[in-house]
Every structure is written in C-alpha cells, then in structure tokens.
Design a protein around this motif. Structure first.
Motif, PDB file in Angstrom:
ATOM      1  N   CYS A 168      35.494  26.718  32.988  1.00  0.00           N
ATOM      2  CA  CYS A 168      35.792  25.324  33.317  1.00  0.00           C
ATOM      3  C   CYS A 168      37.275  25.033  33.505  1.00  0.00           C
ATOM      4  CB  CYS A 168      35.240  24.395  32.228  1.00  0.00           C
ATOM      5  SG  CYS A 168      33.457  24.530  32.002  1.00  0.00           S
ATOM      6  N   THR A 169      38.156  25.968  33.184  1.00  0.00           N
ATOM      7  CA  THR A 169      39.596  25.739  33.326  1.00  0.00           C
ATOM      8  C   THR A 169      40.186  26.777  34.266  1.00  0.00           C
ATOM      9  OG1 THR A 169      40.229  27.179  31.480  1.00  0.00           O
ATOM     10  CG2 THR A 169      39.667  24.887  30.950  1.00  0.00           C
ATOM     11  N   GLU A 170      41.351  26.473  34.803  1.00  0.00           N
ATOM     12  CA  GLU A 170      42.016  27.401  35.711  1.00  0.00           C
ATOM     13  C   GLU A 170      42.324  28.727  35.009  1.00  0.00           C
ATOM     14  OE1 GLU A 170      45.416  25.762  37.649  1.00  0.00           O
ATOM     15  OE2 GLU A 170      44.375  23.937  38.270  1.00  0.00           O
ATOM     16  N   GLN A 171      42.712  28.664  33.727  1.00  0.00           N
ATOM     17  CA  GLN A 171      43.061  29.873  32.993  1.00  0.00           C
ATOM     18  C   GLN A 171      41.843  30.779  32.822  1.00  0.00           C
ATOM     19  OE1 GLN A 171      43.826  26.742  32.056  1.00  0.00           O
ATOM     20  NE2 GLN A 171      46.042  26.787  32.513  1.00  0.00           N
ATOM     21  N   GLN A 172      40.701  30.198  32.456  1.00  0.00           N
ATOM     22  CA  GLN A 172      39.482  30.990  32.292  1.00  0.00           C
ATOM     23  C   GLN A 172      39.055  31.614  33.621  1.00  0.00           C
ATOM     24  OE1 GLN A 172      36.790  28.062  30.746  1.00  0.00           O
ATOM     25  NE2 GLN A 172      37.440  28.346  28.615  1.00  0.00           N
ATOM     26  N   ILE A 173      39.138  30.825  34.686  1.00  0.00           N
ATOM     27  CA  ILE A 173      38.729  31.319  36.000  1.00  0.00           C
ATOM     28  C   ILE A 173      39.629  32.449  36.465  1.00  0.00           C
ATOM     29  CG2 ILE A 173      38.530  30.686  38.436  1.00  0.00           C
ATOM     30  CD1 ILE A 173      37.672  27.883  37.467  1.00  0.00           C
ATOM     31  N   GLU A 174      40.948  32.309  36.274  1.00  0.00           N
ATOM     32  CA  GLU A 174      41.860  33.363  36.733  1.00  0.00           C
ATOM     33  C   GLU A 174      41.659  34.654  35.958  1.00  0.00           C
ATOM     34  OE1 GLU A 174      46.401  34.091  38.232  1.00  0.00           O
ATOM     35  OE2 GLU A 174      46.003  32.330  36.968  1.00  0.00           O
ATOM     36  N   LYS A 175      41.433  34.554  34.641  1.00  0.00           N
ATOM     37  CA  LYS A 175      41.175  35.769  33.858  1.00  0.00           C
ATOM     38  C   LYS A 175      39.922  36.478  34.361  1.00  0.00           C
ATOM     39  CE  LYS A 175      39.933  37.409  29.225  1.00  0.00           C
ATOM     40  NZ  LYS A 175      40.552  38.715  29.488  1.00  0.00           N
ATOM     41  N   PHE A 176      38.871  35.699  34.602  1.00  0.00           N
ATOM     42  CA  PHE A 176      37.630  36.286  35.106  1.00  0.00           C
ATOM     43  C   PHE A 176      37.850  36.947  36.464  1.00  0.00           C
ATOM     44  CE2 PHE A 176      33.986  35.648  37.934  1.00  0.00           C
ATOM     45  CZ  PHE A 176      33.044  36.449  37.306  1.00  0.00           C
ATOM     46  N   LEU A 177      38.559  36.279  37.363  1.00  0.00           N
ATOM     47  CA  LEU A 177      38.780  36.824  38.700  1.00  0.00           C
ATOM     48  C   LEU A 177      39.657  38.073  38.669  1.00  0.00           C
ATOM     49  CD1 LEU A 177      39.262  33.552  40.788  1.00  0.00           C
ATOM     50  CD2 LEU A 177      37.220  34.984  40.619  1.00  0.00           C
ATOM     51  N   ARG A 178      40.600  38.121  37.744  1.00  0.00           N
ATOM     52  CA  ARG A 178      41.423  39.334  37.610  1.00  0.00           C
ATOM     53  C   ARG A 178      40.547  40.536  37.270  1.00  0.00           C
ATOM     54  NH1 ARG A 178      45.435  36.293  34.842  1.00  0.00           N
ATOM     55  NH2 ARG A 178      44.523  36.977  32.866  1.00  0.00           N
ATOM     56  N   ASP A 179      39.568  40.307  36.399  1.00  0.00           N
ATOM     57  CA  ASP A 179      38.712  41.403  35.948  1.00  0.00           C
ATOM     58  C   ASP A 179      37.623  41.760  36.957  1.00  0.00           C
ATOM     59  OD1 ASP A 179      40.094  41.629  33.554  1.00  0.00           O
ATOM     60  OD2 ASP A 179      38.761  40.253  32.493  1.00  0.00           O
ATOM     61  N   PHE A 180      37.058  40.745  37.625  1.00  0.00           N
ATOM     62  CA  PHE A 180      35.856  40.993  38.421  1.00  0.00           C
ATOM     63  C   PHE A 180      35.929  40.483  39.858  1.00  0.00           C
ATOM     64  CE2 PHE A 180      34.380  40.656  33.979  1.00  0.00           C
ATOM     65  CZ  PHE A 180      33.804  41.916  33.842  1.00  0.00           C
ATOM     66  N   GLY A 181      37.063  39.931  40.261  1.00  0.00           N
ATOM     67  CA  GLY A 181      37.166  39.329  41.588  1.00  0.00           C
ATOM     68  C   GLY A 181      36.782  40.259  42.724  1.00  0.00           C
TER      69      GLY A 181
END
Length: 532
Positions: free
Chosen positions: A193-206
């Motif tokens: 739900c936050t930009e920080q959570q989304i960016e961490k996820f995308l770094r790992d699995f984008g």
C-alpha cells in the motif's frame, strides 16, 4: 408509502432474517487479523458460504453489520449435529483473519471464552541452534522447502519465512518468481500500500512481473501515480499487461515511460473523478503494440480524447463511458474484432466478431437492428429496455447475452417471445426500473423455451420480496433436466430495500439451493437497511 404499509414491509423483512432453528445455527465473530493482514469489517456472503460448506449442507447465511458496534455472521446448517460439531471447534482462520465461532443456543453462548486459548508453557519447546543437526530445518530437502513456498500466497508471509536461512531465501525467491510470472500481481491482494513497500517488492521480483494491477484508491496516503508508473518502468522490463486506476498522468511521465507503454499488449485503465491528463491521446498512442484496450472513467473525468489514435494491432476494445468520443477512433481502427461500447454507432466494422452495446434504458429501433445485422458479428450482447420494441431484435439470431431494463410498459409476453425467438441466448440479466415485478411463474414459463440459457440474474424492485423455496427449485430443475443438451443453469435473485432515509448498518442474507448442482444452482440474496 403510508405508515401502515411501511410497518408491514418492515415486519416482512424482519421475518426474512429470523433464524428458523437456533440448534442448527452457529455465529461467527471477527476477533483479529494475522500479522500483515487486514479485515475491513464486511463479510462476503459467498466466501462464508464456500468456507463452511465443507462441514455440511447449509440452509442460509446471515450477515449483520452495525458501524461502531461490531459485525457478525450466522450460518444455519440443515443438520443440527453438524452445527454443534462446527461450533465445538471454537476458532477459524478465514482469508487471514481469526474468527470466534459459537452455537447460537442461549445455553451455549456463555461457554466459549472471548479470548484465544493460551497454552502458556504447557508444551515445553527448546529450539535447537540453526546449525545443529537436531534442527528440523537441516532435515528438509529442497523439494520440501519448495512445497512450503508453493502454499504461500501473501508476500509478507514470504518475506517472513525467507528470513529463516539462506536456503529458504534462495528457494523462496525461485518459487515466488515463478508464481508471479504465472499468476500476475495485484498490489491490493499483496497488501502493498505504500511506495516503499512497492519498490522493495519490485526490486526483488520486478523482472518476473508480466501482469500488474494497482489502484490509487486502496493505497495508504494516495501515492503519486506518476511515481509508481516510473517504478514499474524501472523494474518491470517484461511487463505486458497493465491494469491501473489513476487520477492522471503527466506529459513528462508519458515521455519517460515510453518503453514500458510500447511493450504492453493489454491495458485496462480506469480514470477516477476529476482525472487530469496532460495528453490522454499521447498516453494511449504510446501503447503501440496493444491488442486489448479497456477504458472506463468517472462522469467528471475530462480532457480525454482518442480521435487521432491509431493502434494497428488492436483486436479488442472496451469503452464503458460516454466521456470519450469513439466514432473517430473506430474509423481509424477498423481492424477491431471484439467491441464493447456504451451507446450506438453506425460505422462499418468489417472485422467485428463480438459486439456488446450498452444502451441502458433505451430501446433498439428497427433501423438499428438492420445495422446490427449488416455487421455480421458472430456474437452480440445488448443492454436495452424490455418493452414492445423487443421484437426488433428477434432477427438477430447471434445474440448471446442480454441485460434487460424492465419499466412500466412491460408485458409478461415479452419474456416468452424473447425466449422463443432468440433461441441461442446464454445469459440474461433483468433489472427493474419501476415497481412492476416479474414473478417466478413468468420465469418458469420463459425457461421452458430458453434451452441454451446458462446464467439468469434478476434484481427485484426496491422493497419487493419474492419468496423462493424448494418447490420452486424442483419445478425449475425439471425444466432444466428436460433440456436435450443437459446444460447447467445458474440463477441469482437479489432483493433489496431502501425503506429508511438514514442507516447505520446492513443485514444481508444468502440462501443457496443446489440439491442437484449438476443441473441447477439458485442463489437468493436479501439486503436490508438497519434502523435504530
């Protein structure tokens, strides 16, 4: 409506929500969510029904919600022994949330404690060191660990378990990457739900993300959609399907994410109220490889035009909004094969195979019917009024789906004529625009001729209750079984009331009839406003 009539209606609705037998009924109450999960306070009737059906046959589910006073649901089984056995379990976890369960019998409601059972030190546990041969982790081979991660659907659970050791982290990322590539990503379901959570996820699995869905509406602090699109552009190099709900995209952002947009073959986009696009046609035109484009927008969205957009590979186009003009766009894209639009058009679409037109409360004219026949579409779906103009569609033998709006000029013969003259109709949805209501006898008469119907939905007029019982089910079941093609029929009835000007909650009830589910399943929904 006078006071006496209103009181009679209220009493009738209250009887609908009476529990027939407390011995057969359990009550579930939300207690808490698991770490990383949330519960919005609303019970989904279908979810509750499907979960508890595993324990035994259910007669109905009831859902009570009062803002600020807590919510609960009642499940009435057909067998009191099943209800008693289910209540004895005391606790359930459904979709990441904990629920207390208890019998509805007054003598039982005091038995179960509101608190979770605390085992304390009754079971001594002395964990071994992580590098000890006695540690259970050392006994798990890679296949076992893979099975563990295959069961995980929540990204937060994944991050928690992957911290156990390097082996878990390595195998977990491998399995989760495969699942993401196969199933796609919905940021709402992942609780990102936050930009920080989304960016961490995308770094790992984008790099594994090929399909992505997100909405500003469900995100904390409303992260900027331009920032998120740039993150998708940075990390999701293999993205081909994008489903977004945004309030606007700046010209500069469109320029920066050109490579992301030009790689998409499917775009679903919803524009919320007061959407502000610097250049909407540039945004759409940048998606040059699109094969599927679905757009919708709020009535207050403005500055949206596609008059000069040409998408040479576009096959499917869906636009459920009157805010975006389509005539010029369709003229520039005659290759479209599957089209869904609100309103009518007279353009020649030589490649069209499937056409859906939402004309809402209007009728199809004879001239419009002639134009539809000229298109030679193999499948036509219509949203129109159910009145005497219905005869204008009888020569359209390729109609598969109809949404019918019933008004004061309705005649029950229209339904019979429709079923007789449109023989391959598969889905019908009936909405009432007046107090006139279709009854079950009319439905049964229609079903005698609707031999290919697989789905029927009827929303009764406000404040009207149509009682459906086992005898009605048996009557319709006989009609379905007599069909030579043995096609299953699903029926959904919905009754609602708006008796009250002010509400502080809801009551909802679902009754499911599926004695012979191979042929017929009937869902009967009731929704009632609570007044204090």
């Amino acid at each position: 409506m006078n006071d006496d009539v209103e009181q009679q209606l209220i009493q009738t609705w209250e009887r609908i929500f009476d529990v027939d037998d407390v011995d057969r009924t359990i009550r579930i109450t939300y207690t808490e969510s698991l770490p990383g999960e949330t519960f919005d306070g609303h019970y989904v009737a279908e979810d509750v029904y499907k979960y508890f059906k595993q324990f035994g046959e259910i007669k109905s589910t009831l859902h009570y919600g009062r803002y600020g006073k807590g919510n609960y649901a009642l499940i009435e089984f057909k067998c009191k022994e099943i209800a008693a056995q289910t209540a004895m379990r005391q606790r359930f976890i459904i979709n990441g949330s904990k629920f207390k369960v208890e019998s509805l019998k007054k003598t039982d409601t005091l038995i179960y404690d509101l608190q979770c059972i605390d085992l304390g030190n009754s079971i001594p546990v002395h964990p071994s060191k992580s590098d000890s041969p006695e540690n259970i982790l050392m006994a798990l081979n890679n296949d076992c660990i893979r099975l563990v991660f295959e069961k995980i659907s929540n990204i937060r659970d994944f991050y928690s378990i992957s911290k156990v050791c390097k082996q878990f982290d390595q195998i977990g990322k491998e399995i989760f990457s495969s699942k993401i590539k196969r199933d796609g990503v919905d940021l709402r379901e992942y609780r990102l739900c936050t930009e920080q959570q989304i960016e961490k996820f995308l770094r790992d699995f984008g790099s594994s993300v090929e399909s992505l869905e997100f909405s500003e509406y469900y995100m904390e602090n409303k992260p900027n959609s331009n920032t998120l699109l740039k993150l998708f552009h940075k990390y999701c190099k293999n993205l081909i399907k994008l489903d977004i709900q945004v309030s606007g995209v700046e010209n500069q952002t469109v320029a920066e994410i050109q490579s992301l947009l030009s790689n998409l073959n499917c775009l679903h986009s919803k524009f919320v109220c007061d959407s502000d696009f610097g250049s909407f046609d540039d945004f759409i035109a940048s998606c040059s490889q699109l094969e599927i484009l679905k757009l919708s927008c709020c009535c207050r969205a403005s500055n949206l035009s596609m008059a000069n957009v040409n998408l040479t590979k576009l096959i499917e186009f869906d636009l459920m909004s009157k805010n975006i003009g389509i005539d010029a766009f369709l003229e520039r894209n005659p290759q479209i094969e599957k089209l869904s639009v609100r309103g009518f058009f007279y353009l020649n679409m030589p490649k069209i195979q499937q056409l859906t037109l939402c004309i809402e409360n209007e009728s199809i004219t004879e001239e419009q019917s002639l134009h539809l026949r000229s298109l030679n579409a193999s499948t036509i779906n219509l949203d129109i009024s159910l009145d005497d103009s219905i005869t204008n569609i009888f020569r359209l033998k390729n109609i598969r789906q109809l949404t019918l709006n019933v008004n004061s000029s309705f005649n029950e013969d229209y339904l019979i004529l429709l079923a007789k003259n449109v023989p391959y109709l598969e889905r019908i949805s009936i909405c009432h625009q007046s107090t006139y209501n279709i009854d079950f006898d009319m439905v049964k008469k229609m079903l005698r001729h609707a031999n290919h119907l697989v789905d029927l939905k009827i929303d009764w007029p406000e404040n009207v209750i149509q009682h459906f019982d086992e005898n009605d089910y048996d009557d319709i079941l006989k009609l379905v079984k007599n069909r030579a093609n043995h096609i299953k029929l699903d029926i959904k009835f919905t009754s609602t009331t708006t008796l009250f000007v002010k509400t502080n909650g809801l009551k909802k009830k679902l009754m499911r009839f599926e004695t012979d589910s191979q042929y017929l399943c009937v869902s009967n929904y009731y929704q009632y406003s609570i007044w204090n």
